[in-house]
Design a protein around this motif. Structure first.
Motif, short mmCIF file in Angstrom:
data_model
loop_
_atom_site.label_atom_id
_atom_site.label_comp_id
_atom_site.label_asym_id
_atom_site.label_seq_id
_atom_site.Cartn_x
_atom_site.Cartn_y
_atom_site.Cartn_z
N ARG A 60 0.85 -1.20 0.00
CA ARG A 60 0.00 0.00 0.00
C ARG A 60 0.88 1.24 0.00
O ARG A 60 1.63 1.49 0.95
N ILE A 61 0.75 2.06 -1.03
CA ILE A 61 1.63 3.22 -1.19
C ILE A 61 1.45 4.22 -0.06
O ILE A 61 2.40 4.92 0.32
N ALA A 184 -3.39 -6.45 -7.69
CA ALA A 184 -2.90 -5.41 -6.76
C ALA A 184 -3.32 -4.06 -7.32
O ALA A 184 -4.00 -3.97 -8.35
N ASP A 185 -2.91 -2.98 -6.64
CA ASP A 185 -3.24 -1.64 -7.10
C ASP A 185 -2.76 -1.41 -8.53
O ASP A 185 -1.63 -1.77 -8.88
N GLU A 186 -3.61 -0.78 -9.33
CA GLU A 186 -3.27 -0.53 -10.73
C GLU A 186 -1.97 0.24 -10.88
O GLU A 186 -1.08 -0.16 -11.66
N ASP A 187 -1.79 1.32 -10.14
CA ASP A 187 -0.59 2.14 -10.33
C ASP A 187 0.67 1.41 -9.90
O ASP A 187 1.74 1.61 -10.50
N PHE A 188 0.60 0.56 -8.89
CA PHE A 188 1.76 -0.22 -8.49
C PHE A 188 2.15 -1.22 -9.58
O PHE A 188 3.32 -1.31 -9.98
N LEU A 189 1.18 -1.99 -10.07
CA LEU A 189 1.50 -3.01 -11.06
C LEU A 189 1.98 -2.40 -12.38
O LEU A 189 2.86 -2.96 -13.05
N ARG A 190 1.44 -1.27 -12.76
CA ARG A 190 1.91 -0.63 -14.00
C ARG A 190 3.37 -0.19 -13.86
O ARG A 190 4.13 -0.22 -14.83
N GLU A 191 3.76 0.20 -12.67
CA GLU A 191 5.17 0.55 -12.43
C GLU A 191 6.03 -0.71 -12.47
O GLU A 191 7.12 -0.72 -13.05
N ALA A 237 5.81 13.20 -5.67
CA ALA A 237 6.29 12.38 -4.56
C ALA A 237 5.79 10.95 -4.68
O ALA A 237 6.54 9.99 -4.44
N LEU A 238 4.53 10.77 -5.06
CA LEU A 238 3.99 9.43 -5.20
C LEU A 238 4.64 8.67 -6.35
O LEU A 238 4.88 7.46 -6.25
N ARG A 239 4.97 9.36 -7.43
CA ARG A 239 5.67 8.70 -8.53
C ARG A 239 7.03 8.20 -8.06
O ARG A 239 7.46 7.10 -8.39
N GLY A 240 7.72 9.04 -7.27
CA GLY A 240 9.01 8.62 -6.74
C GLY A 240 8.87 7.44 -5.80
O GLY A 240 9.64 6.48 -5.87
#
Length: 263
Positions: A60-61, A184-191, A237-240
């Motif tokens: 969890r981010i 899992a979360d979309e943004d995590f898996l895409r990264e 910050a979240l992207r980092g």
């Protein structure tokens, strides 16, 4: 290992199959000074690791972002309804998680949506025969215990959920053929899928529902406090954080997976 140990700076490089991973968590000293004495909450924090357990990065981010804001100190696990009460009563300064858009907020509590997709994304081997969510019926899905979707895939699609202690364990099970899909979360898996070693697992099921993270905070929070929280959860910050999170979890998976001879 303490809850904050995985936040310490670390470096690692593995040369052998063309894989090199370096980990370096950014310093949060300025935010930590501003956040001294703050009471920050999230919906769930990972269970404390048992002695001798391998390091695992939370999936969890918001756990990463809020701990960074507190200089690596643990944050509180607070359910949404309790968070609303504690924010109203001044017992909590801010909370980050998933909150329904129509959730009634008590007086003195403010809401701000965060630019992070907590929508469920499924990834699978590229040769999968699963092409829509309903095809998960009777199929195995790897989930992380500290994620958001335990119970949801079985209830909604009759999937067979296999729950692992952390994201690295669930993703390793996917890679070794123990599950048909991982969610899992979309943004995590895409990264994560930006890494070349994950190309064979880049088949996807787009989210069947949309969800964004939300930050709730006391309306009377100081200007410095509001600014610090806004920086911690800003898109940059979240992207980092997401890049470092995906790098760390990919590395944890790599370390646990048997590496074939490259020669």
């Amino acid at each position: 290992m303490s809850n904050a140990s995985w936040r310490r700076r670390a470096g690692a490089a593995i040369i052998g199959c063309g894989i090199a991973v370096g980990l370096a968590w950014p310093s949060a000293g300025a935010l930590a000074q501003e956040a001294e004495g703050w009471r920050l909450g999230v919906a769930q924090v990972p269970a404390a690791p048992v002695p001798g357990a391998k390091p695992r990065t939370p999936v969890r981010i918001e756990v990463l972002a809020m701990q960074a804001t507190q200089g690596g100190a643990p944050v509180q696990a607070v359910a949404l309804d309790q968070a609303l009460t504690r924010l109203r009563d001044g017992e909590l300064d801010a909370w980050t998680g998933v909150a329904p858009a129509d959730a009634a907020l008590p007086d003195g509590v403010r809401r701000q949506d965060v630019g992070w997709s907590a929508s469920p994304l499924a990834i699978m081997r590229t040769d999968t025969d699963i092409h829509d969510w309903t095809a998960l019926s009777g199929r195995t899905v790897c989930l992380s215990a500290d994620g958001r979707y335990v119970g949801e895939l079985s209830a909604r699609f009759a999937a067979i959920e296999q729950v692992y202690p952390a994201a690295a364990d669930a993703l390793l099970a996917l890679r070794t053929g123990q599950c048909d899909a991982a969610v899992a979360d979309e943004d995590f898996l895409r990264e994560l899928l930006k890494y070349p070693e994950w190309r064979k697992f880049s088949a996807q099921l787009a989210p069947y529902r949309k969800e964004k993270l939300t930050q709730l905070r006391r309306a009377d929070l100081s200007a410095a406090g509001r600014e610090a929280l806004s920086r911690a959860l800003s898109p940059a910050a979240l992207r980092g954080e997401a890049r470092e999170q995906a790098r760390a979890i990919a590395f944890e998976v790599y370390l646990d997976q048997t590496v074939p001879d490259c020669h």
